[in-house]
Design a protein around this motif. Structure first.
Motif, PDB file in Angstrom:
ATOM      1  N   ASN A   3     -88.091  53.139  -4.089  1.00 25.12           N
ATOM      2  CA  ASN A   3     -86.714  52.642  -4.164  1.00 25.12           C
ATOM      3  C   ASN A   3     -86.491  51.509  -3.178  1.00 25.12           C
ATOM      4  O   ASN A   3     -85.842  50.525  -3.493  1.00 25.12           O
ATOM      5  CB  ASN A   3     -85.715  53.779  -3.908  1.00 25.12           C
ATOM      6  N   ALA A   4     -87.025  51.636  -1.959  1.00 30.63           N
ATOM      7  CA  ALA A   4     -86.876  50.589  -0.949  1.00 30.63           C
ATOM      8  C   ALA A   4     -87.576  49.311  -1.397  1.00 30.63           C
ATOM      9  O   ALA A   4     -87.039  48.223  -1.272  1.00 30.63           O
ATOM     10  CB  ALA A   4     -87.418  51.061   0.397  1.00 30.63           C
ATOM     11  N   ALA A   5     -88.777  49.448  -1.954  1.00 33.12           N
ATOM     12  CA  ALA A   5     -89.509  48.274  -2.434  1.00 33.12           C
ATOM     13  C   ALA A   5     -88.759  47.618  -3.589  1.00 33.12           C
ATOM     14  O   ALA A   5     -88.664  46.393  -3.655  1.00 33.12           O
ATOM     15  CB  ALA A   5     -90.917  48.671  -2.869  1.00 33.12           C
ATOM     16  N   SER A   6     -88.211  48.430  -4.470  1.00 28.78           N
ATOM     17  CA  SER A   6     -87.455  47.905  -5.596  1.00 28.78           C
ATOM     18  C   SER A   6     -86.218  47.156  -5.106  1.00 28.78           C
ATOM     19  O   SER A   6     -85.891  46.087  -5.610  1.00 28.78           O
ATOM     20  CB  SER A   6     -87.057  49.055  -6.518  1.00 28.78           C
ATOM     21  N   THR A   7     -85.543  47.700  -4.107  1.00 27.71           N
ATOM     22  CA  THR A   7     -84.356  47.057  -3.551  1.00 27.71           C
ATOM     23  C   THR A   7     -84.716  45.725  -2.896  1.00 27.71           C
ATOM     24  O   THR A   7     -84.027  44.728  -3.079  1.00 27.71           O
ATOM     25  CB  THR A   7     -83.663  47.990  -2.535  1.00 27.71           C
ATOM     26  N   LEU A   8     -85.840  45.692  -2.162  1.00 23.98           N
ATOM     27  CA  LEU A   8     -86.288  44.435  -1.537  1.00 23.98           C
ATOM     28  C   LEU A   8     -86.622  43.398  -2.596  1.00 23.98           C
ATOM     29  O   LEU A   8     -86.292  42.229  -2.455  1.00 23.98           O
ATOM     30  CB  LEU A   8     -87.514  44.682  -0.648  1.00 23.98           C
ATOM     31  N   GLU A   9     -87.252  43.842  -3.678  1.00 25.80           N
ATOM     32  CA  GLU A   9     -87.604  42.940  -4.772  1.00 25.80           C
ATOM     33  C   GLU A   9     -86.343  42.354  -5.397  1.00 25.80           C
ATOM     34  O   GLU A   9     -86.264  41.155  -5.652  1.00 25.80           O
ATOM     35  CB  GLU A   9     -88.388  43.728  -5.816  1.00 25.80           C
ATOM     36  N   GLU A  10     -85.346  43.197  -5.636  1.00 30.21           N
ATOM     37  CA  GLU A  10     -84.087  42.732  -6.219  1.00 30.21           C
ATOM     38  C   GLU A  10     -83.392  41.757  -5.275  1.00 30.21           C
ATOM     39  O   GLU A  10     -82.856  40.743  -5.715  1.00 30.21           O
ATOM     40  CB  GLU A  10     -83.163  43.919  -6.514  1.00 30.21           C
ATOM     41  N   THR A  11     -83.424  42.040  -3.980  1.00 33.51           N
ATOM     42  CA  THR A  11     -82.796  41.158  -2.999  1.00 33.51           C
ATOM     43  C   THR A  11     -83.483  39.798  -2.992  1.00 33.51           C
ATOM     44  O   THR A  11     -82.823  38.763  -2.968  1.00 33.51           O
ATOM     45  CB  THR A  11     -82.845  41.797  -1.596  1.00 33.51           C
ATOM     46  N   ALA A  12     -84.811  39.781  -3.057  1.00 35.04           N
ATOM     47  CA  ALA A  12     -85.560  38.532  -3.095  1.00 35.04           C
ATOM     48  C   ALA A  12     -85.237  37.754  -4.372  1.00 35.04           C
ATOM     49  O   ALA A  12     -85.060  36.536  -4.344  1.00 35.04           O
ATOM     50  CB  ALA A  12     -87.056  38.800  -2.996  1.00 35.04           C
ATOM     51  N   GLN A  13     -85.131  38.470  -5.476  1.00 34.03           N
ATOM     52  CA  GLN A  13     -84.803  37.820  -6.756  1.00 34.03           C
ATOM     53  C   GLN A  13     -83.398  37.231  -6.699  1.00 34.03           C
ATOM     54  O   GLN A  13     -83.173  36.112  -7.155  1.00 34.03           O
ATOM     55  CB  GLN A  13     -84.917  38.834  -7.897  1.00 34.03           C
TER      56      GLN A  13
END
Length: 75
Positions: A9-19
């Motif tokens: 979930n944390a990695a997914s959130t970081l990915e979304e933030t970068a996007q």
């Protein structure tokens, strides 16, 4: 198992933030380009490829909208 899903979930959130940051940067660049174009030119190309000459009022409206977009996306 719970710990692993928390990391995902944390990695997914970081990915979304970068996007989102990439999209904001892209929108910022587009808004700046639009602002320059509207300040420089009175003729614009419509979606169907035809050219329209903006009235001074329309041009000012487009400039104001572009300035609003620059403020929104370039902070």
């Amino acid at each position: 198992s719970d710990n692993a899903s928390g990391k995902n979930n944390a990695a997914s959130t970081l990915e979304e933030t970068a996007q989102q940051a990439d999209e904001k940067k892209h929108n910022c660049e587009a808004a700046k380009k639009n602002l320059t174009l509207f300040k420089t030119y009175s003729r614009v190309k419509n979606e169907d490829g035809s050219i329209t000459t903006l009235t001074p009022e329309e041009k000012q409206k487009q400039i104001k909208e572009a300035e609003d977009q620059v403020r929104l996306f370039c902070n």
